[in-house]
Enzyme design. Structure first.
Site, PDB file in Angstrom:
ATOM      1  N   LYS A   1       0.838  -1.206   0.000  1.00  0.00           N
ATOM      2  CA  LYS A   1       0.000   0.000   0.000  1.00  0.00           C
ATOM      3  C   LYS A   1       0.874   1.257   0.000  1.00  0.00           C
ATOM      4  CE  LYS A   1      -3.858  -2.372   2.172  1.00  0.00           C
ATOM      5  NZ  LYS A   1      -4.578  -2.759   3.401  1.00  0.00           N
TER       6      LYS A   1
ATOM      7  N   GLN B   1      -4.362  -1.270   9.698  1.00  0.00           N
ATOM      8  CA  GLN B   1      -4.377  -2.590   9.065  1.00  0.00           C
ATOM      9  C   GLN B   1      -5.024  -3.615   9.999  1.00  0.00           C
ATOM     10  OE1 GLN B   1      -3.271  -3.290   5.834  1.00  0.00           O
ATOM     11  NE2 GLN B   1      -4.169  -5.305   6.201  1.00  0.00           N
TER      12      GLN B   1
ATOM     13  N   ASP C   1     -10.850   3.308   4.470  1.00  0.00           N
ATOM     14  CA  ASP C   1     -11.319   1.924   4.341  1.00  0.00           C
ATOM     15  C   ASP C   1     -12.842   1.863   4.232  1.00  0.00           C
ATOM     16  OD1 ASP C   1      -9.397  -0.055   4.107  1.00  0.00           O
ATOM     17  OD2 ASP C   1      -8.918  -0.071   6.249  1.00  0.00           O
TER      18      ASP C   1
END
Ligand code: NDP
Length: 286
Positions: free
Chosen positions: A53, A97, A120
């Site tokens: 990422k 994460q 997200d």
């Protein structure tokens, strides 16, 4: 043999659009869209995801701030860091994460992120906006799957889609997006009876059960489109290999189109994360 839906190629197109938007934001506002990534603990798969990422963010011209925290990190430490990032005007997107080590409460962490920086799309306000049909920050994996699906089906209206899996981060938002696209949507989960025949009736099967090779050719209607979200690392002759929830070889002989693992949904997820970061940046500047 099914048409391969190439996630690498499509994600490169999305990343080109992202890089162009990064340039526009720089020119219009003198701002560099910046993503803060937080990783707690030593999970090797999470370390790989975070590395990828960050790498892609830099390639797209974005700023990235990384916080690597030890496994012993407390809930209060993590909440304080998120609070700092929420208030930092130079941070436009925050990604923690998942999964977190088991002593940390994921729900609390998701709710602590400022919804406008929630790239997200997991915060309840963004989940609600998606359910109501006016979301700005949509969870990355389902968003990427929709781009792949539209490649095969520019018009999704009226298609019967079966989503196997109902997690908050994959299955449920996937179903919401398909519904928004006027598909008829069936959501299957571990309590669903006779999933095989439900899938055999589907024009589109989305595999998000987290069960290696669960879906084989008997489950698939000839010509159907199959999107494989599952990721599992296995060892073949001493070499690490990634496979999905779909028994690729047999299903590819029967389906009309299929995503590979690797090179399918994975790269699209990262591209959509960066797309969300540019959206979040623009929303914050508007
Ligand atoms: P979860 O474990 O949170 O959810 C799995 C879902 O599948 C649950 O709803 C569960 O049902 C259902 N399920 C499990 N077994 C079966 C079965 N035998 N038949 C039908 N339904 C079943 O997983 P996630 O949603 O987080 O992830 C799913 C997969 O996608 C994983 O392999 C994950 O690694 C992968 N993934 C890939 C990403 C990518 O970028 N490619 C991103 C995110 C995830 P119930 O609710 O009843 O327990």
């Amino acid at each position: 043999m099914a048409q391969l839906i190439d996630g690498k190629h499509l994600s490169n197109q999305v990343l080109q659009d992202v890089a162009a938007e990064v340039e526009r934001l720089r020119a219009e506002y003198d701002v560099v869209p910046t993503l803060a990534v937080v990783l707690v603990g030593e999970d090797p798969a999470s370390q790989v995801y975070v590395r990828n990422k960050v790498k892609r963010a830099k390639e797209a011209g974005m700023g990235s701030i990384e916080h690597y925290l030890g496994t012993e990190t407390t809930q209060s430490d993590l909440n304080q860091l998120i609070d700092r990032l929420n208030h930092d005007p130079e941070v436009h997107g925050i990604l923690v994460q998942l999964p977190l080590p088991s002593h940390l409460n994921e729900e609390e962490v998701i709710c602590a992120i400022n919804p406008v920086k929630d790239v997200d799309g997991f915060h309840p306000l963004n989940v609600g906006a998606l359910a109501a049909g006016h979301a700005s920050l949509v969870p990355c994996t389902p968003q990427g799957c929709m781009i792949m699906l539209r490649q095969e089906h520019p018009e999704l209206s009226g298609k019967h889609a079966v989503v196997v899996g109902r997690s908050n981060i994959v299955g449920k938002p996937m179903a919401a997006l398909l519904l928004q696209a006027n598909c008829t949507v069936t959501i299957a989960h571990s309590h669903t009876k006779d999933i095989e025949s439900l899938c055999r009736d589907a024009d589109i099967v989305i595999a998000a059960a987290g069960q290696k090779g669960l879906i084989d050719a008997d489950w698939i209607k000839p010509g159907a489109t199959v999107i494989d979200i599952g990721i599992h690392a296995i060892e073949v002759e001493g070499k690490r290999k990634l496979v999905g929830d779909v028994a690729f070889d047999s299903v590819a002989d029967k389906a009309g189109a299929i995503t590979p693992v690797p090179g399918g949904v994975g790269p699209m997820t990262i591209a959509c994360l960066l797309l969300n970061t540019t959206r979040a940046t623009r929303n914050q500047l508007a």
